[in-house]
Enzyme design. Structure first.
Site, PDB file in Angstrom:
ATOM      1  CE1 TYR A  90      -2.886  -3.106   0.279  1.00 22.66           C
ATOM      2  CE2 TYR A  90      -3.915  -1.972   2.211  1.00 22.66           C
ATOM      3  CZ  TYR A  90      -3.946  -3.031   1.019  1.00 22.66           C
ATOM      4  OH  TYR A  90      -4.821  -4.019   1.331  1.00 22.66           O
ATOM      5  CE  LYS A  92       0.975 -17.671  -1.205  1.00 24.76           C
ATOM      6  NZ  LYS A  92      -0.174 -18.826  -1.288  1.00 24.76           N
ATOM      7  CG  ASP A 126      -2.734 -19.758   0.873  1.00 27.66           C
ATOM      8  OD1 ASP A 126      -1.483 -19.483   1.556  1.00 27.66           O
ATOM      9  OD2 ASP A 126      -2.408 -20.510  -0.099  1.00 27.66           O
ATOM     10  CG  ASP A 152      -7.401  -3.946   3.701  1.00 28.20           C
ATOM     11  OD1 ASP A 152      -8.373  -4.043   4.690  1.00 28.20           O
ATOM     12  OD2 ASP A 152      -7.023  -3.307   2.742  1.00 28.20           O
ATOM     13  CG  ASP A 161     -13.129  -6.595   5.614  1.00 34.04           C
ATOM     14  OD1 ASP A 161     -12.727  -5.740   6.709  1.00 34.04           O
ATOM     15  OD2 ASP A 161     -13.823  -6.183   4.614  1.00 34.04           O
TER      16      ASP A 161
END
Ligand code: NAD
Length: 364
Positions: free
Chosen positions: A146, A196, A228, A252, A256
């Site tokens: 970001y 990851k 994942d 992020d 959620d």
């Protein structure tokens, strides 16, 4: 009496509606905590762009600079309204990210919490969460994709292309790892580091640094988990997690998912802690689909007030009173529309009604 100054940025969409309820809670907690709050409202976000030509006006920067802490509503617009604003001036790029950078708010705490008596809010079967859900997600907030360099253009073959850079330094990873270990030490002493590393070199460095920091916390059990796999495990066995630490974009997305397993993003407050100043905001966006209807769940904003009192001012008792009051309202069977489940008995309240009940619970 001690007075704290708070910059209050209502934001867009449901922001003003849920901020009104947060203000009621500030006023109700003042006599309980024996302090007063000087609330200074300032424009921020998409509406600020329409009214002042920028998502983060200079006056707002000054008010935030002068404040002891910042309470921020969600910002952002629906797709149609967004199209009226040039890409570089849109509220997240020109408001939210600059605010995070300005105050270096590198540690984002996102509690994913549901006590056992409120498990019926979760879409997960009760057998999977007999003890409720109690996870602290910690998201690195000022690094990664970001904040990396971005480039857009047309290549030699005449194709449009985009390039975005994911950068982390040793120091950035180290400081957020410390935050994760310290939080785990205060809780159940289990830290999951999300990565990851099978694909991303950034995660290889992340894991190396986290391992180094781990040697300073021998009392905390460290588990590495691929992002994942973490998404699946959060749904299948959320009780396996205590504290989770992760880079910006993973946080992020996974947070959620945290809102999803609780039953609503309206149950997700957050604290964005910086080296000198912190700001507090719901984890969710401005929910343009329900804005103006008076049905948004203000718990995320009220919980952000509780986090503000605890983390910025050390007013732990006052914070606890707010958490207890809000949960007591749910415990008494009241729900906002987002938490209503067909076939379940509940007393429906609107945004203002929920805030009033929290205030009444605080005063009782
Ligand atoms: P969203 O989080 O606003 O909404 C997703 C879903 O959750 C919607 O159905 C919404 O109605 C519901 N929801 C969210 N908060 C709720 C609440 N308190 N009570 C009841 N229901 C709630 O995500 P989106 O629709 O993808 O994004 C809307 C805008 O918000 C976009 O412009 C996005 O960029 C922005 N956004 C801002 C922030 C921020 O300010 N930090 C964070 C995320 C998204």
């Amino acid at each position: 009496m001690k007075t704290y100054s708070i910059a209050v940025l209502e934001g867009d969409g449901i922001g003003p509606e849920i901020t009104r309820e947060a203000v009621k809670v500030f006023r109700a907690i003042e006599p309980i905590a024996g302090v007063s709050f000087d609330l200074r409202f300032a424009p921020f976000g998409g509406q600020a762009w329409f009214d002042h030509g920028t998502a983060f006006p200079e006056d707002t920067k000054r008010i935030c600079d002068e404040a002891d802490a910042i309470l921020k509503g969600p910002i952002g617009l629906g797709t149609e309204a967004s199209r009226q604003i040039p890409v570089d001036e849109q509220p997240e790029r020109a408001g939210l990210l600059p605010m995070r950078k300005r105050y270096n708010t590198y540690a984002n705490f996102r509690p994913v919490y549901l006590p056992p008596e409120l498990c019926h809010f979760s879409p997960l079967r009760k057998e999977r969460i007999p003890d409720g859900i109690d996870i602290m997600m910690i998201r690195e907030l000022v690094g990664g994709l970001y904040f990396g360099e971005k480039e857009r253009g047309v290549n030699g073959a005449g194709e449009r292309y985009v390039k975005e850079t994911l950068e982390y330094t040793d120091a950035q990873i180290r400081r957020i790892a410390h935050v994760g270990f310290q939080e785990a030490r205060r809780r159940r002493k289990l830290l999951h580091s999300v990565h990851k590393s099978n694909v991303l070199l950034s995660s290889v460095l992340w894991n190396e640094v986290v391992e180094e920091v781990a040697t300073e916390y021998p009392d905390v059990r460290l588990e590495h988990i691929i992002v994942d796999a973490a998404a699946t495990a959060l749904v299948l066995r959320p009780q396996a997690f205590d504290v989770m630490v992760m880079e910006n974009m993973f946080g992020d997305i996974l947070s959620d998912l945290g809102g999803g397993i609780l039953g609503s993003l309206g149950l997700m407050p957050s604290a964005c802690v910086g080296t000198e100043k912190s700001y507090y905001e719901p984890s969710h966006g401005s929910a343009p689909d329900i804005a103006g209807k008076g049905i948004a769940n203000p718990y995320s904003m009220i919980g952000s007030v509780a986090l503000l009192l605890e983390k910025s001012f050390g007013l732990d008792d006052a914070g606890r009173r707010i958490w207890d009051a809000a949960r007591a309202v749910f415990g008494a069977g009241y729900v906002t529309a987002d938490l209503a489940v067909p076939g379940q008995q509940a007393k429906m309240v609107d945004t203002a009604g929920f805030g009033d009940l929290v205030v009444a619970a605080l005063k009782s």
